[in-house]
Design a protein around this motif. Structure first.
Motif, short mmCIF file in Angstrom:
data_model
loop_
_atom_site.label_atom_id
_atom_site.label_comp_id
_atom_site.label_asym_id
_atom_site.label_seq_id
_atom_site.Cartn_x
_atom_site.Cartn_y
_atom_site.Cartn_z
N GLY A 1 6.55 -2.36 6.12
CA GLY A 1 6.81 -3.83 5.55
C GLY A 1 5.57 -4.32 4.87
N ILE A 2 4.56 -3.37 4.76
CA ILE A 2 3.28 -3.78 3.93
C ILE A 2 3.07 -3.13 2.74
CG2 ILE A 2 0.82 -4.18 4.26
CD1 ILE A 2 1.24 -3.57 7.30
N PRO A 3 2.95 -4.25 1.55
CA PRO A 3 2.91 -3.64 0.22
C PRO A 3 1.65 -3.36 -0.32
CG PRO A 3 3.08 -5.83 0.12
CD PRO A 3 3.29 -5.56 1.66
N GLY A 4 0.72 -2.06 0.15
CA GLY A 4 -0.32 -1.89 -0.13
C GLY A 4 -0.61 -0.51 0.27
N SER A 5 -2.01 -0.31 0.16
CA SER A 5 -2.68 1.00 0.61
C SER A 5 -3.36 1.01 1.92
CB SER A 5 -3.33 1.61 -0.73
OG SER A 5 -4.79 0.73 -0.93
N ILE A 6 -3.69 2.03 2.27
CA ILE A 6 -4.68 2.20 3.47
C ILE A 6 -5.88 1.24 3.38
CG2 ILE A 6 -5.51 3.83 5.25
CD1 ILE A 6 -2.58 3.35 5.58
#
Length: 308
Positions: free
Chosen positions: A131-136
């Motif tokens: 559910g997180i729209p990003g990168s590590i």
């Protein structure tokens, strides 16, 4: 706006550089808002050692900024001076399973891919990354979390490169995680990989949890719009979206930027917005919430660069 071209000077001081170096490279296409100016220098390193080499040779007065997938980011219209590092390719985009129910991922890997890899390996604990729209890389700096999980819950250690070009490994304790932040975010470290701890689970149940996260996100968030995710942190004792709604900001516009009708804590580019529109809208929301409730909202979205 364009900056002085530093690429020749940098290559002269770092002749063995293997990564790609581009001057005055437009960054708007690399952000989910699709706004912003250029990077004075955009550098894509070949691997950790290449990044360390550049940083060790780069004069201290040249600022260094790192960006990831551009999901939680506003690049201001004047662009970003100095060197902008964007990690990509195989060196920073791999996921590997390790012994002890652990998973190692490069910081260019999208969070959702880590969730999928963990599910494929029947590892519980990382489904929230769906559910997180990003990168590590962004997840490490911001202690990204959603749907009951946070990065601090699963991180073992993170590897990175300091501004002086030293390759270091930080333990969980050294990361100094707090709500949507980490002490490491204030240090000049570019993270390159992370090691996560999972636990054995039932693949069917893990996949069901990921499906639940996906459905909840699609039902409540404007994920098909040009947006940057949650704009403001939830203040202690309140929910940002409720405070924004109570202040009459649902649907509020500044230029081509708008507060989402679906979720008040999301700003969207309706088409033709500038970075100044988006940031200005956010500041107007903050002003109205402060006036209405006394709460002072803090930005969760990162804002980088200079005004046009």
């Amino acid at each position: 706006m364009s900056f002085q071209d530093l690429s020749s000077d940098i290559r002269a001081s770092a002749p063995d550089l293997r990564g790609r170096l581009l001057a005055n490279q437009d960054l708007s296409g690399l952000t989910w808002f699709r706004v912003g100016g250029p990077a004075q220098i955009l550098f894509t390193p070949a691997d950790d050692e290449d990044l360390a080499y550049l940083l060790s040779k780069l004069p201290e007065e040249i600022p260094v900024t790192v960006i990831g997938l551009g999901s939680n980011l506003i690049v201001r219209d004047g662009g970003i001076p100095g060197v902008v590092v964007r990690l990509g390719g195989k060196a920073f985009g791999e996921i590997k399973l390790e012994t002890g129910d652990r998973l190692r991922a490069g910081t260019a890997v999208p969070d959702v891919k880590v969730a999928r890899a963990a599910a494929d390996a029947s590892l519980e604990g990382l489904a929230f990354y769906r559910g997180i729209p990003g990168s590590i890389g962004g997840a490490l700096r911001m202690n990204a979390g959603a749907h009951g999980g946070e990065t601090t819950d699963v991180l073992v250690e993170a590897r990175g490169v300091t501004r002086k070009g030293e390759i270091v490994t930080l333990s969980h304790a050294q990361m100094g995680f707090t709500y949507r932040n980490s002490a490491a975010s204030t240090r000049d470290i570019i993270f390159t990989s992370a090691l996560f701890q999972g636990r054995p689970g039932d693949q069917t149940l893990i996949q069901a949890e990921m499906d639940r996260v996906t459905q909840a996100r699609e039902a409540a968030q404007p994920i098909k719009e040009r947006t940057g995710g949650s704009t403001f942190k939830n203040p202690e004792g309140g929910k940002a979206w409720k405070l924004i709604d109570a202040a009459g900001c649902r649907g509020l516009r500044v230029g081509g930027a708008q507060v989402s009708e679906m979720h008040c804590n999301f700003l969207i580019n309706t088409g033709g917005a500038t970075a100044a529109d988006v940031e200005g809208l956010g500041e107007e929301v903050r002003r109205r919430v402060k006036e209405n409730s006394g709460f002072e909202l803090q930005w969760e979205i990162k804002r980088l660069g200079v005004a046009a």
